[in-house]
Design an enzyme around this catalytic site. Structure first.
Site, PDB file in Angstrom:
ATOM      1  N   PHE A   1     -13.097  -6.115   5.403  1.00  0.00           N
ATOM      2  CA  PHE A   1     -12.915  -4.817   4.730  1.00  0.00           C
ATOM      3  C   PHE A   1     -11.477  -4.352   4.960  1.00  0.00           C
ATOM      4  O   PHE A   1     -11.034  -4.229   6.100  1.00  0.00           O
ATOM      5  CB  PHE A   1     -13.891  -3.762   5.274  1.00  0.00           C
ATOM      6  CG  PHE A   1     -13.754  -2.437   4.566  1.00  0.00           C
ATOM      7  CD1 PHE A   1     -14.523  -2.148   3.449  1.00  0.00           C
ATOM      8  CD2 PHE A   1     -12.818  -1.499   4.986  1.00  0.00           C
ATOM      9  CE1 PHE A   1     -14.377  -0.940   2.769  1.00  0.00           C
ATOM     10  CE2 PHE A   1     -12.666  -0.291   4.309  1.00  0.00           C
ATOM     11  CZ  PHE A   1     -13.445  -0.013   3.205  1.00  0.00           C
TER      12      PHE A   1
ATOM     13  N   ASP B   1      -5.090  -6.569  10.264  1.00  0.00           N
ATOM     14  CA  ASP B   1      -5.561  -5.224   9.901  1.00  0.00           C
ATOM     15  C   ASP B   1      -6.227  -4.613  11.131  1.00  0.00           C
ATOM     16  O   ASP B   1      -7.379  -4.927  11.448  1.00  0.00           O
ATOM     17  CB  ASP B   1      -6.529  -5.351   8.720  1.00  0.00           C
ATOM     18  CG  ASP B   1      -7.120  -4.005   8.300  1.00  0.00           C
ATOM     19  OD1 ASP B   1      -7.103  -3.064   9.121  1.00  0.00           O
ATOM     20  OD2 ASP B   1      -7.613  -3.909   7.164  1.00  0.00           O
TER      21      ASP B   1
ATOM     22  N   LYS C   1      -6.668   5.256  11.286  1.00  0.00           N
ATOM     23  CA  LYS C   1      -7.791   5.905  11.996  1.00  0.00           C
ATOM     24  C   LYS C   1      -7.467   6.610  13.311  1.00  0.00           C
ATOM     25  O   LYS C   1      -7.118   7.782  13.305  1.00  0.00           O
ATOM     26  CB  LYS C   1      -8.887   4.865  12.210  1.00  0.00           C
ATOM     27  CG  LYS C   1      -9.589   4.503  10.884  1.00  0.00           C
ATOM     28  CD  LYS C   1     -10.785   3.641  11.131  1.00  0.00           C
ATOM     29  CE  LYS C   1     -11.528   3.300   9.867  1.00  0.00           C
ATOM     30  NZ  LYS C   1     -12.709   4.117   9.681  1.00  0.00           N
TER      31      LYS C   1
ATOM     32  N   THR D   1       7.103   9.545  -2.698  1.00  0.00           N
ATOM     33  CA  THR D   1       7.617  10.892  -2.464  1.00  0.00           C
ATOM     34  C   THR D   1       7.680  11.228  -0.983  1.00  0.00           C
ATOM     35  O   THR D   1       8.706  11.659  -0.475  1.00  0.00           O
ATOM     36  CB  THR D   1       6.750  11.947  -3.178  1.00  0.00           C
ATOM     37  OG1 THR D   1       6.844  11.725  -4.581  1.00  0.00           O
ATOM     38  CG2 THR D   1       7.241  13.364  -2.866  1.00  0.00           C
TER      39      THR D   1
END
Lengths: 446, 446
Positions: free
Chosen positions: A167, A273, A304, A329
């Site tokens: 995931f 990850d 997280k 931005t």
């Protein structure tokens, strides 16, 4: 109707509450305890899907949240790429960068785990194209023109390789690497990027050494051969140290060492990850430190528990050769970076990395006893702090367990098809482990 | 070496500063004035790439930033989908939802403009698939299986249509709809999604009525025919009310009315990207309110000036038919929603929508005079608040102008190939318009 039910129904008219467990009173919540609207206190071993590092309302965080520095960061949100703030360097140096994994001394800041992974993918793609093109070679007319049509060669057909059950987020690029559940992917167009199996280990590990070793070798061979099959199109692969959403699937340090070796041989970048595993919860600050790699990963993504997101890297050439290529931005958020700095400093000050390793070992051993003569199988996460999981025979049994645990005052979450995952805060102590185990014993009627 | 240069060089070792104008002292900045590290004060008509609504260090925002509510939101960042906070309903109802465009009474909250657009795309794709499949029809085995391989039918080959020169973000899905500049897209794989031309109007509008009307009809025909060519694969189109990054390209209300009519005829959803135009700066709270559509857009996305991001919609079926389909860990950020509420309330209290319309009209008229007998062309944005732009003959002339304006105490930005865009705060007043015009006169030597 309880206050909780009442608010859930009212909130439901403006916000999708179908996934809600209950409504929380965050003002009253404290350290490891989450309080709902009816005043129920839950020992929280889910921690906002692994997002709370120092427990609820930690006094140091409250202090920082009320500081002038935070107020100024919050109300004057800068476009950091164009108008960096005078204190951004020290905020990064004392926080996110001081926490960087060994050797990875550069950072790109973003806003979520998906965003962190996707900007790492972009850095990988730009680097690969630069290598192929040759440094100093300008873009061709054809590249400039074709990219405006979303076509090669300007938009090349490079791909990211990911693992089954992995995931990595839910935006379009990250979702194309996510392989956890159909419900995450149905009806959303995807890049036709490849996948390869992640080992399915059997537990207890000491009983299945041979089978597990064969399983890892099988996966390593497939990993190697899928890279060959795609003939240079695989620019990077992404892997979680422990596949979390996909069911808390582990592999051995050897497996990851070999992934690194193969990827170096085949010129494929390695993205680790650590959105869920990062920031101390596995008993090292970064879970990939358990592997003792001789060459560090190319990118490590985080989010997280740091409340700030982004990726670490070492190679200065992963900064694209021109400005405005990796850009947006805001380019991050100083208010989040300030929170991350406070979390990092507190982890260091209170020795939370070694404390969570110890309490994890204590809890794991206790759970081994608790689960004897129960239907629970595949207890896993030994030596990985409180990053512990186990399985039931079916989703239904698992879901009943989660519900009963809530009735016994424990907020706890699932993952995969029929797994339970612990995702405690970093201030989870032995006394909390005892309370957790007592509740499990009651719920399982043992 | 100035303090500014010194800090830029030090910051450069940890953060990419190649796009930086200067380092800002946000502590000392106030209302419309941005202060750099050497104490220079700039009248800021760029406002962090259009992100600052109430100027720097607005007292109401500082008060809210230091409130208990903010501290609790900041240090206990919730997974809102699973564990919503007790005050989230009122934060939304009094802020983001109270500001919703006419008829669009539902909201999905996200973290950035790109994220807002991509989650709107996902909602559009899921809705379209639901319509095609028939409500209540379950997913097929084949869909469930193929989506895990990133293949149709589970991951369908649906597309989003966008306009040439449009900008909708830089993650993988949003970047596939972005068509502003090659440097934004080079070396990044893209979905092969289609585009269609956006009108290139000639100025002054009153001199080119016939040409501009023909140009809009040409674009409308191509819009219509590209939808037919793609035979049902175009699920939605996305459009900015004023193409900002792409050069401040305008079209008439008629053009957008026709887009809406054609899209309704052809069953294509309309996504209006108000990330830059939203929140009052065009003299209406939402720029698309200038069009007087008889049927509202299907989605309106927002971010920047609200400091919170997401999309509005009306159709309850744009909430997917199951939980966890439109979902992620955080599902927004209460701390940002609190800021957005304060911004909205202040805009209402101080009548900033009508004030910015008036000051915009005043400024536009003044600029018409200022630019007489100068090389400046294509002054545009009449009746659109301070959302005003103009062109130079070349990028070089434009860049020189921007640099000289900085030397005259004005922080101002460009867009497109050779355009200058004004992006003031909402508390920009006539006196600031006068200062701006004086500086322009000096820089242009008139």
């Amino acid at each position: 109707m309880s206050k909780n039910e009442q608010e859930l129904s009212q909130l439901g008219s403006v916000f999708d509450t179908r996934a809600a467990y209950f409504v929380c009173n965050y003002f009253a919540s404290h350290d490891n305890y989450l309080v709902d609207l009816d005043g129920n206190e839950y020992l929280d071993v889910y921690a906002q899907i692994s997002s709370i590092a120092l427990g609820y309302n930690h006094p140091e965080l409250i202090k920082v949240a009320k500081s002038d520095e935070m107020a100024v960061a919050l109300v004057n949100r800068p476009a950091l790429g164009c108008f960096p703030s005078s204190d951004y360097r020290t905020i990064l140096e004392e926080g996110i960068l001081a926490a960087a994994p060994p050797s990875l001394d550069k950072v790109w800041t973003s806003l979520s785990g998906s965003d962190a992974n996707e900007t790492a993918f972009k850095a990988a793609f730009m680097y690969h194209a630069l290598q192929k093109r040759g440094k100093g070679t300008p873009f061709t007319e054809e590249e400039m023109k074709s990219c405006m049509e979303n076509l090669p060669p300007g938009c090349p057909d490079y791909v990211i390789l990911s693992f089954e059950h992995g995931f990595h987020g839910r935006l379009f690029g990250s979702l194309s690497t996510t392989r956890s559940k159909a419900i995450h992917k149905l009806d959303i167009p995807a890049f036709q990027w490849p996948k390869t199996p992640f080992p399915r280990l059997k537990y207890p590990l000491e009983e299945f050494e041979k089978e597990n070793s064969q399983e890892e070798e099988r996966c390593l061979e497939l990993f190697s051969s899928v890279i060959d099959q795609w003939k240079g199109r695989i620019v990077a692969f992404i892997v979680e140290p422990i596949q979390s959403e996909g069911g808390d699937n582990h592999a051995s340090p050897y497996f990851f060492q070999r992934l690194r070796e193969i990827s170096l041989e085949k010129n494929v970048l390695m993205i680790v990850d650590e959105v869920q595993t990062g920031v101390a919860s596995t008993g090292k600050f970064w879970a990939h430190e358990h592997w003792n790699l001789t060459t560090p990963p190319d990118f490590v993504t985080f989010s997280k528990k740091f409340q700030a997101a982004g990726f670490y890297f070492q190679n200065p050439e992963f900064v694209p050769n021109q400005p405005f290529r990796q850009f947006n931005t805001w380019c991050g958020d100083p208010s989040k970076a300030i929170i991350a700095r406070t979390i990092f400093k507190q982890i260091q000050k209170d020795n939370l990395v070694s404390k969570i390793r110890e309490v994890g070992d204590y809890l794991y051993e206790k759970l081994e006893t608790v689960f004897k003569s129960t239907p629970v199988t595949n207890l896993r996460g030994k030596g990985r702090g409180t990053f512990i999981a186990w399985d039931f025979d079916s989703a239904q049994e698992r879901n009943e367990f989660l519900l009963k645990m809530k009735q016994h005052g424990i907020n706890i979450g699932g993952c995969g098809d029929s797994s339970v995952r612990l995702r405690t805060t970093l201030i989870f102590e032995k006394k909390h482990a005892d309370i957790l185990c007592d509740a499990i014993l009651k719920v399982l009627n043992v």
